[in-house]
Design an enzyme around this catalytic site. Structure first.
Site, PDB file in Angstrom:
ATOM      1  N   LYS A   1      -7.688   4.157   2.526  1.00  0.00           N
ATOM      2  CA  LYS A   1      -6.917   5.389   2.329  1.00  0.00           C
ATOM      3  C   LYS A   1      -6.980   5.931   0.903  1.00  0.00           C
ATOM      4  CE  LYS A   1      -3.734   3.232   4.590  1.00  0.00           C
ATOM      5  NZ  LYS A   1      -4.704   2.329   5.270  1.00  0.00           N
TER       6      LYS A   1
ATOM      7  N   TYR B   1      -9.291  -6.280  12.771  1.00  0.00           N
ATOM      8  CA  TYR B   1      -8.695  -5.796  11.528  1.00  0.00           C
ATOM      9  C   TYR B   1      -8.777  -6.857  10.434  1.00  0.00           C
ATOM     10  CZ  TYR B   1      -5.360  -4.053   8.124  1.00  0.00           C
ATOM     11  OH  TYR B   1      -4.792  -3.611   6.964  1.00  0.00           O
TER      12      TYR B   1
ATOM     13  N   ASN C   1      -1.723  -2.649  13.040  1.00  0.00           N
ATOM     14  CA  ASN C   1      -3.174  -2.430  13.038  1.00  0.00           C
ATOM     15  C   ASN C   1      -3.579  -1.183  13.827  1.00  0.00           C
ATOM     16  OD1 ASN C   1      -3.086  -4.788  11.671  1.00  0.00           O
ATOM     17  ND2 ASN C   1      -4.157  -6.035  13.196  1.00  0.00           N
TER      18      ASN C   1
ATOM     19  N   SER D   1     -12.999  26.533 -27.230  1.00  0.00           N
ATOM     20  CA  SER D   1     -13.245  25.325 -28.020  1.00  0.00           C
ATOM     21  C   SER D   1     -12.220  25.257 -29.140  1.00  0.00           C
ATOM     22  CB  SER D   1     -14.661  25.388 -28.597  1.00  0.00           C
ATOM     23  OG  SER D   1     -14.740  24.606 -29.755  1.00  0.00           O
TER      24      SER D   1
ATOM     25  N   GLU E   1     -18.294  22.848 -14.601  1.00  0.00           N
ATOM     26  CA  GLU E   1     -18.677  21.505 -15.068  1.00  0.00           C
ATOM     27  C   GLU E   1     -17.833  20.425 -14.401  1.00  0.00           C
ATOM     28  OE1 GLU E   1     -20.094  21.901 -19.598  1.00  0.00           O
ATOM     29  OE2 GLU E   1     -18.159  22.826 -19.187  1.00  0.00           O
TER      30      GLU E   1
ATOM     31  N   ASN F   1     -16.301  28.448 -22.422  1.00  0.00           N
ATOM     32  CA  ASN F   1     -16.995  27.375 -21.701  1.00  0.00           C
ATOM     33  C   ASN F   1     -16.739  27.414 -20.186  1.00  0.00           C
ATOM     34  OD1 ASN F   1     -18.019  26.313 -24.100  1.00  0.00           O
ATOM     35  ND2 ASN F   1     -16.185  25.091 -24.447  1.00  0.00           N
TER      36      ASN F   1
ATOM     37  N   GLN G   1      -7.367  -1.835   4.158  1.00  0.00           N
ATOM     38  CA  GLN G   1      -6.275  -1.077   3.533  1.00  0.00           C
ATOM     39  C   GLN G   1      -6.806  -0.214   2.374  1.00  0.00           C
ATOM     40  OE1 GLN G   1      -2.152  -2.628   3.063  1.00  0.00           O
ATOM     41  NE2 GLN G   1      -2.760  -2.936   0.943  1.00  0.00           N
TER      42      GLN G   1
ATOM     43  N   LYS H   1     -16.679  30.227 -28.603  1.00  0.00           N
ATOM     44  CA  LYS H   1     -17.026  29.581 -27.340  1.00  0.00           C
ATOM     45  C   LYS H   1     -16.202  30.068 -26.138  1.00  0.00           C
ATOM     46  CE  LYS H   1     -19.522  26.513 -26.659  1.00  0.00           C
ATOM     47  NZ  LYS H   1     -19.620  25.118 -27.040  1.00  0.00           N
TER      48      LYS H   1
ATOM     49  N   SER I   1       0.837  -1.220   0.000  1.00  0.00           N
ATOM     50  CA  SER I   1       0.000   0.000   0.000  1.00  0.00           C
ATOM     51  C   SER I   1       0.858   1.250   0.000  1.00  0.00           C
ATOM     52  CB  SER I   1      -0.915  -0.010   1.233  1.00  0.00           C
ATOM     53  OG  SER I   1      -0.144  -0.071   2.414  1.00  0.00           O
TER      54      SER I   1
ATOM     55  N   THR J   1     -38.917  28.258  -8.849  1.00  0.00           N
ATOM     56  CA  THR J   1     -39.235  26.919  -8.346  1.00  0.00           C
ATOM     57  C   THR J   1     -39.576  26.126  -9.596  1.00  0.00           C
ATOM     58  OG1 THR J   1     -41.599  27.315  -8.077  1.00  0.00           O
ATOM     59  CG2 THR J   1     -40.215  27.825  -6.171  1.00  0.00           C
ATOM     60  N   HIS J   2     -39.249  24.850  -9.603  1.00  0.00           N
ATOM     61  CA  HIS J   2     -39.439  24.000 -10.802  1.00  0.00           C
ATOM     62  C   HIS J   2     -38.731  24.576 -12.020  1.00  0.00           C
ATOM     63  CE1 HIS J   2     -42.827  22.141  -8.519  1.00  0.00           C
ATOM     64  NE2 HIS J   2     -43.060  23.397  -8.160  1.00  0.00           N
TER      65      HIS J   2
HETATM   66  N1  ARG Z   1      -0.994  -1.306   5.138  1.00  0.00           N
HETATM   67  C1  ARG Z   1      -1.926  -1.734   6.105  1.00  0.00           C
HETATM   68  C2  ARG Z   1      -3.217  -0.899   5.978  1.00  0.00           C
HETATM   69  O1  ARG Z   1      -3.164   0.116   5.390  1.00  0.00           O
HETATM   70  C3  ARG Z   1      -1.382  -1.583   7.476  1.00  0.00           C
HETATM   71  C4  ARG Z   1      -1.872  -2.582   8.487  1.00  0.00           C
HETATM   72  C5  ARG Z   1      -1.450  -3.940   8.128  1.00  0.00           C
HETATM   73  N2  ARG Z   1      -1.615  -4.864   9.167  1.00  0.00           N
HETATM   74  C6  ARG Z   1      -1.398  -6.148   8.960  1.00  0.00           C
HETATM   75  N3  ARG Z   1      -1.480  -6.894   9.986  1.00  0.00           N
HETATM   76  N4  ARG Z   1      -1.149  -6.633   7.802  1.00  0.00           N
HETATM   77  O2  ARG Z   1      -4.247  -1.274   6.441  1.00  0.00           O
END
Ligand code: ARG
Length: 466
Positions: free
Chosen positions: A324, A316, A109, A276, A289, A284, A321, A282, A22, A154-155
């Site tokens: 993020k 966990y 974790n 454009s 948008e 834009n 993972q 144009k 990750s 309205t509408h």
């Molecule tokens: N890269 C993991 C995450 O973002 C970190 C935690 C991993 N824990 C494990 N026991 N493999 O969730």
């Protein structure tokens, strides 16, 4: 560096390595990871869990790694599994075996959720500042347009006259609620999870409150299983971001409409428009948008995490993972959208005359004709009927109500007098709506004052956050 491997006889398949990694996503949390490790190492030393001199060596090592990452001497190695492995591996590389003591009483974790919370706390503060900047531009534009009459809809049908300030201040209210949602989300996530370990804490005499204090958290989490399983805070942040984007998207949609040749209520600055490749005429509204389009993307991020979490047993699971990437994508998207939107709003030109003309057409003062009759004793339902007939008559004759002669008015009701003309003048229609929250300049000035007050209070509240 791998943080595990002792119980394995074979190396991991390279595709699995890639799949499992990750670091490309979580490397942006290097600072939070190091700050968390600093607090943890300090606590380990103070509690005599590791020798004080080892703790001091770890702390010095971590500080120098942070400095070297920030000035570009150390590049984060993307072959590491994640940012936690990278920091710990680099520490041991730099300071030697004492570095191997850092992970005492800790698991990735609890570490990953700590890092994410720390990152999100900073990001929410930044986000709230962006939203305040947006409110300040709305305030400025509204102040310039307290008497700029425009049709309210309205509408998508012309309804009653309002002012551009009144319309803009409606958005200020939405962003005010968004700000309170951001701060609320911040409050709930402000609990420190470290010490929960993998899921069941540890047998060491750790001091979680010491870590929380050093990292600026208001309290510590109550249950270790919950601590490592909870991603509510990320979901809540994503939902806050989705609502902000929804508000920005509605605003964008209106800007797109107002900038059309048909409306011509506003003109976007060249800096915030695009052309454009084929049609030379144009100009834009791409910024608006894109904000509208990117809203879908942020909703997608929210849906991703809700779906990832919905079937997970405690505690966990590696599925988590995925949190993020969705969270960072939504934060980045909203950040760029708000900042760009602010510039677009700040620089747009208001065509006051066209707004007023728009309000003069389409019978926006029809309710006021009915109200005129009501104030002279006619029941509202009867007045409504009479004015309906007047409107039909005007449509057939291609007239505005204001164009009718006194005689024509009298044909519909004897109650009409000369004062009808003043009563249905657009300025009167707006200015007589003095009810709290309404479009009259006196009501709008109150709304402006309340907005100013709320901006000030929110700034103070944010300044108190760590
Ligand atoms: N890269 C993991 C995450 O973002 C970190 C935690 C991993 N824990 C494990 N026991 N493999 O969730």
């Amino acid at each position: 560096m791998k943080l595990w491997g002792g119980r394995f006889e074979k190396g991991v398949n390279s595709l699995v390595n890639d799949f499992n990694s990750s670091i490309r996503v979580d490397s942006r949390m290097y600072k939070e990871d190091i700050l968390g490790s600093l607090a943890h190492a300090n606590m380990l030393g103070k509690q005599d869990i590791i020798p004080e001199e080892d703790s001091l060596k770890i702390i010095a090592g971590l500080k120098s790694i942070l400095e070297r990452i920030e000035n570009g001497v150390i590049k984060i190695d993307e072959s590491s599994e994640d940012i936690h492995s990278f920091v710990e591996g680099t520490l041991t590389y730099y300071i030697g075996d004492e570095g191997k003591k850092l992970h005492t009483g800790r698991s990735r974790n609890d570490q990953v959720t700590l890092d994410t919370k720390l990152y999100l706390k900073g990001a929410l503060i930044e986000l709230s500042k962006d939203v305040i900047n947006l409110q300040e531009v709305i305030y400025k534009k509204a102040e310039e347009n307290v008497t700029t009459i425009m049709p309210g809809y309205t509408h998508m049908q012309k309804a009653q006259p309002i002012t551009f300030a009144h319309h803009l201040l409606a958005y200020a209210e939405m962003f005010k609620r968004d700000l309170s949602r951001i701060l609320d989300c911040y409050k709930r996530l402000d609990e420190m999870p470290l010490g929960s370990g993998a899921l069941a804490t540890s047998t060491y005499n750790i001091d979680r409150n010491m870590v929380a204090k050093e990292l600026g958290f208001s309290s510590i989490t109550n249950n270790s299983l919950d601590s490592v399983s909870d991603r509510d805070y990320a979901i809540e942040a994503l939902s806050v971001l989705s609502i902000i984007m929804m508000h920005l998207s509605r605003f964008s949609e209106e800007i797109i409409l107002w900038a059309t040749n048909e409306f011509s209520f506003i003109e976007l600055s060249d800096e915030y428009s695009t052309g454009s490749s084929i049609m030379p005429q144009k100009k834009n509204p791409d910024v608006a948008e894109l904000v509208r389009g990117k809203t879908g993307r942020v909703y997608g991020d929210l849906m991703t995490l809700l779906t990832v979490m919905k079937g997970l047993p405690l505690a966990y699971n590696k599925d988590m993972q995925e949190d993020k990437e969705a969270l960072f994508d939504a934060l980045d998207t909203a950040n760029l959208s708000i900042k760009t939107f602010i510039g677009m709003l700040d620089t747009l030109k208001v065509n006051k005359n066209n707004m007023k003309k728009g309000a003069a057409l389409g019978f926006t003062n029809a309710t006021d004709v009915a109200d005129y009759l009501v104030k002279k004793g006619v029941a509202f339902r009867v007045a409504h009927e009479i004015v309906g007939e007047i409107v039909l008559y005007c449509i057939k004759k291609n007239l505005a109500i204001d164009d009718l002669s006194m005689e024509e008015f009298k044909n519909f009701s004897k109650i009409f007098e000369e004062d009808i003309y003043a009563a249905i003048d657009l300025v009167t229609c707006v200015e007589e709506r003095k009810v709290f929250g309404g479009p009259s300049s006196s009501s709008v000035r109150i709304q402006l004052d309340l907005l100013k007050e709320s901006i000030k209070n929110t700034k103070e509240a944010i300044a108190c956050l760590k």
